[in-house]
Design a protein around this motif. Structure first.
Motif: not given
Length: 122
Positions: A26, A29-30, A105, A108-109
């Motif tokens: 995550i 990705t961020q 994102l 995943l979050q």
């Protein structure tokens, strides 16, 4: 940025360490989105996620069986649904329909907050 927090712990270090890998995906990705390289990073993140999800889910299901933990059938079904979502994201990327990191994102979050924090903790 999401990062590992003590409240994400399910109290089993072997599972927590695997969840930390997912939190790191995550974060990557961020980071890629903030740096404007989300598109380039998506393929790699999704490949890593596919491999790791397969490993983690198999390991977690085996742990459930070994510890006679309740809810294994439902947990397996949720794992299958989550794995299908990863495959769908990969398919969208290959077809050129996934142009930003936001869907990955968000996935995943949501998975972290729902699956790890609620389902695995139970």
């Amino acid at each position: 940025m999401i990062e590992w927090k003590p409240q994400f712990s399910v109290g089993e270090e072997s599972i927590d360490s695997q969840h930390r890998v997912l939190v790191n995906l995550i974060c990557e990705t961020q980071r890629a989105m903030l740096e404007g390289r989300a598109q380039q990073a998506l393929n790699e993140v999704l490949q890593q996620l596919t491999v790791y999800v397969e490993y983690h889910f198999a390991w977690e299901e085996q742990w459930y069986e070994q510890h006679n933990a309740p809810g294994l059938t439902g947990h397996k079904a949720e794992h299958a649904r989550l794995a299908d979502e990863v495959v769908a994201l990969q398919r969208q990327l290959k077809l050129g329909r996934l142009h930003t990191g936001m869907p990955v994102l968000r996935f995943l979050q949501n998975w972290l907050l729902e699956h790890i924090d609620v389902r695995d903790r139970a």
